[in-house]
Design a protein around this motif. Structure first.
Motif, mmCIF file in Angstrom:
data_model
loop_
_atom_site.group_PDB
_atom_site.id
_atom_site.type_symbol
_atom_site.label_atom_id
_atom_site.label_comp_id
_atom_site.label_asym_id
_atom_site.label_seq_id
_atom_site.Cartn_x
_atom_site.Cartn_y
_atom_site.Cartn_z
ATOM 1 N N LEU A 1 -18.348 -2.263 -3.750
ATOM 2 C CA LEU A 1 -17.552 -1.335 -4.449
ATOM 3 C C LEU A 1 -16.620 -1.741 -5.499
ATOM 4 N N ARG A 2 -16.657 -1.183 -6.449
ATOM 5 C CA ARG A 2 -15.681 -1.401 -7.423
ATOM 6 C C ARG A 2 -14.620 -0.324 -7.487
ATOM 7 N N VAL A 3 -13.121 -0.778 -7.834
ATOM 8 C CA VAL A 3 -12.084 -0.006 -7.810
ATOM 9 C C VAL A 3 -11.158 -0.608 -8.888
ATOM 10 N N TYR A 4 -10.737 0.472 -9.717
ATOM 11 C CA TYR A 4 -9.973 0.066 -10.888
ATOM 12 C C TYR A 4 -8.671 0.644 -10.901
ATOM 13 N N GLY A 5 -7.503 0.398 -11.255
ATOM 14 C CA GLY A 5 -6.268 0.689 -11.325
ATOM 15 C C GLY A 5 -5.222 0.018 -11.899
ATOM 16 N N THR A 6 -4.057 0.748 -11.922
ATOM 17 C CA THR A 6 -2.770 -0.033 -12.341
ATOM 18 C C THR A 6 -2.126 -0.318 -10.952
ATOM 19 N N THR A 7 -1.451 -1.368 -11.170
ATOM 20 C CA THR A 7 -0.665 -2.035 -9.949
ATOM 21 C C THR A 7 0.899 -2.161 -10.114
ATOM 22 N N ALA A 8 1.408 -2.306 -8.847
ATOM 23 C CA ALA A 8 2.706 -2.657 -8.735
ATOM 24 C C ALA A 8 2.869 -3.693 -7.603
ATOM 25 N N LEU A 9 3.784 -4.473 -7.780
ATOM 26 C CA LEU A 9 4.057 -5.642 -6.567
ATOM 27 C C LEU A 9 5.039 -5.371 -5.842
ATOM 28 N N LEU A 10 5.100 -5.352 -4.720
ATOM 29 C CA LEU A 10 6.096 -4.748 -3.659
ATOM 30 C C LEU A 10 6.297 -5.911 -2.503
ATOM 31 N N ARG A 11 7.449 -5.742 -1.858
ATOM 32 C CA ARG A 11 7.846 -6.548 -0.938
ATOM 33 C C ARG A 11 7.209 -5.896 0.256
ATOM 34 N N PRO A 12 6.689 -6.517 1.314
ATOM 35 C CA PRO A 12 5.941 -6.226 2.580
ATOM 36 C C PRO A 12 6.861 -4.917 3.121
ATOM 37 N N GLU A 13 8.199 -5.213 3.112
ATOM 38 C CA GLU A 13 9.039 -4.315 4.002
ATOM 39 C C GLU A 13 9.403 -2.940 3.161
ATOM 40 N N GLU A 14 8.685 -2.932 1.910
ATOM 41 C CA GLU A 14 8.886 -1.544 1.262
ATOM 42 C C GLU A 14 7.694 -0.727 1.334
ATOM 43 N N LEU A 15 6.876 -0.965 2.296
ATOM 44 C CA LEU A 15 5.786 -0.160 2.782
ATOM 45 C C LEU A 15 5.956 0.166 4.299
ATOM 46 N N ASP A 16 5.644 1.240 4.543
ATOM 47 C CA ASP A 16 5.585 1.560 6.092
ATOM 48 C C ASP A 16 4.238 1.243 6.720
ATOM 49 N N VAL A 17 3.468 0.050 6.554
ATOM 50 C CA VAL A 17 2.622 -0.383 6.924
ATOM 51 C C VAL A 17 2.618 -1.691 7.548
ATOM 52 N N ASP A 18 2.052 -2.062 8.811
ATOM 53 C CA ASP A 18 2.108 -3.116 9.186
ATOM 54 C C ASP A 18 0.767 -4.012 8.612
ATOM 55 N N LEU A 19 1.400 -5.191 7.702
ATOM 56 C CA LEU A 19 0.410 -5.837 7.102
ATOM 57 C C LEU A 19 0.251 -7.082 7.614
#
Length: 193
Positions: free
Chosen positions: A101-119
């Protein structure tokens, strides 16, 4: 030079979508390995392997996914590139499955705590998170994986067939002293996952 190639068929062109549909999500959820492609300001490409537990890349919604950055060699070439050129591509692999699967896009770098997801993975939070806004996604024809026999157990190469990794690094870095044997190197790396 390209005159000898036939024009791609309709299915090849029409399969490109601008979001992560249920099929893309299913594939990403089963993928423990992907490659990340970026380019520096001069256009020089960079490709980096990324891996984790199956589904280590999280689909946030149909237009965004989150790729946690785990400790590595600290070169951060890809991340450095993304700070000046946010375009990137990911290619996802699922062991035993020939299509990718190929996925293309634009990105942003975030700190883990900026997302409401347990990574958290391997008992560690990521150092940063790459959030990609998807522009294109499509499944790649499986012919190259089929040709390579990538998943065929008969195609596996015994590690002893190749020069030991410690020796390669010693030679590439022009070191005088030997490095530990590969088993020791791998054990040390496993402590840093």
């Amino acid at each position: 030079m390209l005159a000898g190639y036939r024009t791609p068929g309709g299915l090849v062109l029409d399969k490109v979508i601008d979001h992560l549909d249920p099929h893309c999500r299913e594939f990403i959820a089963h993928s423990p390995f992907a490659t990340l492609a970026t380019a520096d300001p001069e256009g020089w490409p960079e490709i980096s392997p990324r891996g984790g537990d199956r589904g280590f890349v999280h689909v946030l919604d149909e237009h965004r996914l989150a790729l946690p950055d785990r400790p590595g060699n600290n070169r951060v070439d890809s991340l450095r590139n993304l700070t000046v050129n946010p375009r990137a591509a990911l290619m996802f692999f699922v062991p035993g499955v020939d299509q990718t699967l190929r996925v293309y896009g634009t990105t942003a770098l975030l700190r883990p705590e900026e997302l409401d997801v347990d990574l958290t993975e391997f008992d560690r939070a990521p150092l940063s998170v790459l959030v990609m806004t998807v522009r294109r996604a499509f499944f790649q024809c499986p012919k190259s994986v089929m040709r390579s026999g990538l998943w065929d157990p008969e195609q596996r190469v015994a590690p002893t067939t190749l020069t030991p990794f410690g020796r390669v690094i010693k030679d590439h870095c022009a070191l005088e002293a030997d490095l530990p044997d590969d088993a020791t190197i791998w054990a040390d790396l496993a402590q840093e996952l």
